[in-house]
Design a protein around this motif. Structure first.
Motif, PDB file in Angstrom:
ATOM      1  N   GLN A 216      26.952  95.242  52.549  1.00 14.87           N
ATOM      2  CA  GLN A 216      27.064  95.863  51.228  1.00 14.87           C
ATOM      3  C   GLN A 216      28.364  95.439  50.550  1.00 14.87           C
ATOM      4  OE1 GLN A 216      24.726  97.760  49.499  1.00 14.87           O
ATOM      5  NE2 GLN A 216      26.184  97.363  47.853  1.00 14.87           N
ATOM      6  N   TRP A 217      29.401  95.180  51.348  1.00 13.60           N
ATOM      7  CA  TRP A 217      30.655  94.668  50.778  1.00 13.60           C
ATOM      8  C   TRP A 217      30.421  93.336  50.096  1.00 13.60           C
ATOM      9  CZ3 TRP A 217      35.505  95.390  54.396  1.00 13.60           C
ATOM     10  CH2 TRP A 217      35.630  96.751  54.721  1.00 13.60           C
ATOM     11  N   TRP A 218      29.584  92.508  50.692  1.00 14.47           N
ATOM     12  CA  TRP A 218      29.243  91.199  50.124  1.00 14.47           C
ATOM     13  C   TRP A 218      28.585  91.376  48.767  1.00 14.47           C
ATOM     14  CZ3 TRP A 218      29.883  86.183  49.958  1.00 14.47           C
ATOM     15  CH2 TRP A 218      28.854  85.295  49.661  1.00 14.47           C
ATOM     16  N   PHE A 219      27.660  92.330  48.678  1.00 21.02           N
ATOM     17  CA  PHE A 219      26.990  92.582  47.398  1.00 21.02           C
ATOM     18  C   PHE A 219      27.995  93.097  46.369  1.00 21.02           C
ATOM     19  CE2 PHE A 219      23.046  93.858  50.093  1.00 21.02           C
ATOM     20  CZ  PHE A 219      22.851  92.540  50.444  1.00 21.02           C
ATOM     21  N   ASP A 220      28.882  94.019  46.791  1.00 20.47           N
ATOM     22  CA  ASP A 220      29.902  94.557  45.883  1.00 20.47           C
ATOM     23  C   ASP A 220      30.778  93.430  45.351  1.00 20.47           C
ATOM     24  OD1 ASP A 220      28.926  97.068  46.462  1.00 20.47           O
ATOM     25  OD2 ASP A 220      30.542  97.588  47.866  1.00 20.47           O
ATOM     26  N   PHE A 221      31.169  92.543  46.244  1.00 17.41           N
ATOM     27  CA  PHE A 221      32.035  91.412  45.856  1.00 17.41           C
ATOM     28  C   PHE A 221      31.338  90.509  44.843  1.00 17.41           C
ATOM     29  CE2 PHE A 221      32.631  86.849  46.733  1.00 17.41           C
ATOM     30  CZ  PHE A 221      33.923  86.678  46.258  1.00 17.41           C
ATOM     31  N   LEU A 222      30.095  90.138  45.121  1.00 16.84           N
ATOM     32  CA  LEU A 222      29.366  89.236  44.222  1.00 16.84           C
ATOM     33  C   LEU A 222      29.203  89.861  42.839  1.00 16.84           C
ATOM     34  CD1 LEU A 222      26.600  87.929  46.662  1.00 16.84           C
ATOM     35  CD2 LEU A 222      28.608  86.665  45.846  1.00 16.84           C
ATOM     36  N   ASN A 223      28.912  91.155  42.807  1.00 15.13           N
ATOM     37  CA  ASN A 223      28.761  91.840  41.517  1.00 15.13           C
ATOM     38  C   ASN A 223      30.093  91.936  40.778  1.00 15.13           C
ATOM     39  OD1 ASN A 223      25.950  92.633  41.079  1.00 15.13           O
ATOM     40  ND2 ASN A 223      26.159  93.818  42.957  1.00 15.13           N
ATOM     41  N   GLN A 224      31.170  92.271  41.505  1.00 13.62           N
ATOM     42  CA  GLN A 224      32.479  92.404  40.866  1.00 13.62           C
ATOM     43  C   GLN A 224      32.976  91.063  40.335  1.00 13.62           C
ATOM     44  OE1 GLN A 224      35.411  94.472  43.268  1.00 13.62           O
ATOM     45  NE2 GLN A 224      33.912  96.041  43.880  1.00 13.62           N
ATOM     46  N   LYS A 225      32.645  89.999  41.042  1.00 14.37           N
ATOM     47  CA  LYS A 225      33.094  88.669  40.612  1.00 14.37           C
ATOM     48  C   LYS A 225      32.245  88.122  39.468  1.00 14.37           C
ATOM     49  CE  LYS A 225      34.771  84.303  42.433  1.00 14.37           C
ATOM     50  NZ  LYS A 225      35.101  83.488  43.609  1.00 14.37           N
ATOM     51  N   GLY A 226      31.118  88.772  39.205  1.00 13.32           N
ATOM     52  CA  GLY A 226      30.257  88.317  38.117  1.00 13.32           C
ATOM     53  C   GLY A 226      29.438  87.093  38.455  1.00 13.32           C
ATOM     54  N   ILE A 227      29.155  86.917  39.744  1.00 16.18           N
ATOM     55  CA  ILE A 227      28.336  85.777  40.173  1.00 16.18           C
ATOM     56  C   ILE A 227      26.923  85.919  39.598  1.00 16.18           C
ATOM     57  CG2 ILE A 227      27.295  84.622  42.158  1.00 16.18           C
ATOM     58  CD1 ILE A 227      30.250  84.167  42.057  1.00 16.18           C
TER      59      ILE A 227
END
Length: 277
Positions: A216-227
């Motif tokens: 879930q951290w991976w998903f949070d990161f991708l969303n926060q980075k705007g990927i």
């Protein structure tokens, strides 16, 4: 000790394939290694069949599979409407992860599309030619996907191309997360994504329960980075990341050939660990 290992292998073989203990023992004794024996079973389940079963078993019928395909097809291929009807007949939710294994086996080129050749060859390889037989194969495919690392990787890699929109090189983030949410929990719970390490000079794989699992951290990161999209390289390497990196990222090598997105994620993850978030 040997007998105990054989008994454990037979029990695991039966749990994954649904085969009888007698047939499981024959495959394991012939192929020595459990993973090779399981692959051999899926390629030809009747190779060492018990005599009673062998007499009653017949090769899947190309004609029956063709007729079944025709009952679902729209023009040349089975498409969305036929897929929905097919899932209803199988009594499987269209969003069930096991359909990704079926898509791999039948060489489905994209979501909701099934080609005649892939359909016939795939079901013949699985060993069934009727809805009842397909229903019986589903638990075996689900179990294999959950527990067999090599099979999981094949299905996982196929899923990228299967889920990608036509003409696109990357997978949209929402789509990627949706498929990760199907595949990762199954692989982590069933053992296909068990964390492994190898010591220098030691080819033996050692199980380590302290593998990284906070996807879930991976998903949070991708969303926060705007990927916006996930490349195939990132998709494929993320599987290696889960299998090889520990829970604190301490064995992650920034100089190794990881995609830059995963490098950035590790920095994000270390900061999140440090903050206790």
């Amino acid at each position: 000790m040997v007998d105990k290992k054989l008994d454990n292998d037979v029990a695991q073989f039966c749990a994954i394939t649904g085969a009888s203990a007698r047939d499981a023992k024959k495959f394991i004794e012939a192929h020595k290694r459990l993973d090779i024996a399981i692959d051999a079973y899926y390629n030809n389940p009747t190779a060492f069949a018990s005599s009673g079963r062998q007499k009653s078993s017949t090769a899947p019928s190309t004609s029956k599979l063709g007729q079944l395909f025709d009952s679902y097809k729209d023009d040349e291929d089975i498409t969305v409407n036929g897929t929905i009807k097919f899932c209803e007949d199988l009594e499987v939710d269209p969003e069930d992860v096991v359909l990704l294994a079926i898509a791999y086996e039948l060489k489905s080129p994209q979501m909701g599309v099934w080609k005649r050749q892939g359909w016939v060859d795939g079901w013949k390889s699985i060993g069934v030619d009727s809805i009842k037989g397909m229903q019986g194969a589903i638990p075996r495919l689900r179990s294999r996907l959950a527990s067999d690392p090599e099979y999981f990787q094949k299905v996982y890699n196929h899923t990228f191309d299967f889920a990608r929109s036509e003409g696109q090189r990357s997978l949209g983030l929402e789509t990627a997360i949706a498929f990760w949410n199907l595949l990762l929990p199954l692989g982590l719970s069933g053992g296909a994504l068990a964390h492994v390490t190898t010591s220098d000079g030691d080819d033996d794989i050692k199980m380590d329960e302290e593998g990284w699992k906070e996807y879930q951290w991976w998903f949070d990161f991708l969303n926060q980075k705007g990927i916006k999209g996930v490349s195939k390289d990132t998709w494929v390497m993320f599987l290696d990341f889960i299998r090889s990196i520990d829970s604190k990222f301490s064995n992650y090598d920034m100089e190794a050939a990881w995609p830059s997105t995963i490098d950035d994620f590790v920095e994000y993850g270390k900061e999140r660990l440090a903050s206790g978030a």
